[in-house]
Every structure is written in C-alpha cells, then in structure tokens.
Design a protein around this motif. Structure first.
Motif, mmCIF file in Angstrom:
data_model
loop_
_atom_site.group_PDB
_atom_site.id
_atom_site.type_symbol
_atom_site.label_atom_id
_atom_site.label_comp_id
_atom_site.label_asym_id
_atom_site.label_seq_id
_atom_site.Cartn_x
_atom_site.Cartn_y
_atom_site.Cartn_z
ATOM 1 N N ASP A 89 -84.178 40.091 -69.672
ATOM 2 C CA ASP A 89 -83.024 40.850 -70.163
ATOM 3 C C ASP A 89 -83.394 42.291 -70.486
ATOM 4 O O ASP A 89 -82.523 43.102 -70.809
ATOM 5 N N THR A 90 -84.665 42.613 -70.408
ATOM 6 C CA THR A 90 -85.111 43.977 -70.688
ATOM 7 C C THR A 90 -84.474 44.957 -69.706
ATOM 8 O O THR A 90 -84.577 44.795 -68.487
ATOM 9 N N ALA A 91 -83.791 45.968 -70.250
ATOM 10 C CA ALA A 91 -83.076 46.943 -69.423
ATOM 11 C C ALA A 91 -82.433 47.985 -70.330
ATOM 12 O O ALA A 91 -82.400 47.825 -71.552
ATOM 13 N N VAL A 92 -81.925 49.017 -69.707
ATOM 14 C CA VAL A 92 -81.023 49.937 -70.397
ATOM 15 C C VAL A 92 -79.618 49.390 -70.215
ATOM 16 O O VAL A 92 -79.201 49.106 -69.081
ATOM 17 N N TYR A 93 -78.921 49.216 -71.314
ATOM 18 C CA TYR A 93 -77.568 48.652 -71.297
ATOM 19 C C TYR A 93 -76.543 49.764 -71.448
ATOM 20 O O TYR A 93 -76.659 50.625 -72.336
ATOM 21 N N TYR A 94 -75.530 49.718 -70.587
ATOM 22 C CA TYR A 94 -74.483 50.727 -70.555
ATOM 23 C C TYR A 94 -73.128 50.092 -70.837
ATOM 24 O O TYR A 94 -72.793 49.044 -70.272
ATOM 25 N N CYS A 95 -72.344 50.776 -71.656
ATOM 26 C CA CYS A 95 -70.957 50.405 -71.851
ATOM 27 C C CYS A 95 -70.141 51.068 -70.742
ATOM 28 O O CYS A 95 -70.416 52.225 -70.389
ATOM 29 N N ALA A 96 -69.165 50.354 -70.204
ATOM 30 C CA ALA A 96 -68.392 50.876 -69.091
ATOM 31 C C ALA A 96 -66.907 50.624 -69.293
ATOM 32 O O ALA A 96 -66.521 49.706 -70.019
ATOM 33 N N ALA A 97 -66.094 51.425 -68.614
ATOM 34 C CA ALA A 97 -64.639 51.336 -68.803
ATOM 35 C C ALA A 97 -63.888 51.490 -67.491
ATOM 36 O O ALA A 97 -64.357 52.165 -66.564
ATOM 37 N N ASN A 98 -62.725 50.858 -67.441
ATOM 38 C CA ASN A 98 -61.773 51.082 -66.359
ATOM 39 C C ASN A 98 -60.415 51.325 -66.999
ATOM 40 O O ASN A 98 -59.726 50.379 -67.380
ATOM 41 N N PRO A 99 -60.034 52.599 -67.136
ATOM 42 C CA PRO A 99 -58.773 52.922 -67.816
ATOM 43 C C PRO A 99 -57.531 52.687 -66.966
ATOM 44 O O PRO A 99 -56.412 52.881 -67.444
ATOM 45 N N ARG A 100 -57.728 52.269 -65.711
ATOM 46 C CA ARG A 100 -56.577 52.026 -64.843
ATOM 47 C C ARG A 100 -56.278 50.539 -64.684
ATOM 48 O O ARG A 100 -55.432 50.157 -63.889
#
Length: 126
Positions: A89-100
């Motif tokens: 699970d080691t990684a850089v974690y990113y929050c992501a969005a889809n506003p459409r």
C-alpha cells in the motif's frame, strides 16, 4: 474544485491510517470524489470512489474490505480509512474529483476523474 490531501505517514504493516481531503470551491457537493495512488516506478492507480451524496462507493480489488471511503458535505471533506495496511500500500495518495458527475455516478478508474490535488505519502513498513 481545489483539493488538499493530508494524514499520510510511516506505519507498520497491520496498522491503520485515515487520510483526509479538504476541498475548496462551490462544486464539492456536485462532485463525485475518490482516491488514487502512485507507487515509485508505477502508474497512478484507482483506489476508491464515492458518488456525490455518499450513497454509493466502489473499491479496487486490492483494497476492498480494508479501506473505506466517506464524505462529509458539511465540511467539504473526503476521507479514506485504511485498515490492515500492507507494504504494497506504500504510495503517494491523491484525492481526486469529477465535478461533472451525475448523482448516481461512482468513479471506478483514474479516467473517471477530472482533477486531483497534491498527494500525501503513505509508507508501510514490514
């Protein structure tokens, strides 16, 4: 929507962490949200997705049963509760969005997102 992830750190295998993602802007309530991660030397991969009102979620097979995504519309925040962490699970974690996204849409891949913010490092030692 602008995104800022936090909560990463160095933990041992089997431990838990909770990541948070603070979203700014007026589109949070209209956005499907999710988490991605990228390990060194690997492509960015999908981890978890949640629809606009939090009723539906979807997980990558590698984290199903261990991770839980949730959102708090009052705080414009998305969370990723990570339990029974593994070295992979080691990684850089990113929050992501889809506003459409439409109300019932749950992101299921990296391609389902329009944007992501700066990541937070999660390191799991064995």
């Amino acid at each position: 929507v602008q995104l800022q992830a936090s909560g990463g750190g160095l933990v041992q295998a089997g431990d838990s962490l909770r990541l948070s993602c603070a979203a700014s802007g007026r589109t949070f309530s209209r956005s499907a949200m999710g988490w991605l991660r990228q390990a060194p030397g690997k492509e960015r991969e999908f981890v978890a997705g949640i629809n606009r009102n939090g009723a539906w979620t979807y997980y990558a097979d590698s984290v199903k049963g261990r991770f839980t995504i949730s959102r708090d519309s009052a705080k414009n925040t998305v969370y990723l509760q990570m339990n029974i962490l593994k070295p992979e699970d080691t990684a850089v974690y990113y929050c992501a969005a889809n506003p459409r996204a439409i109300l019932s849409s749950v992101p299921r891949s990296v391609a389902d997102f329009d944007s992501w913010g700066q990541g937070t490092q999660v390191t799991v030692s064995s």
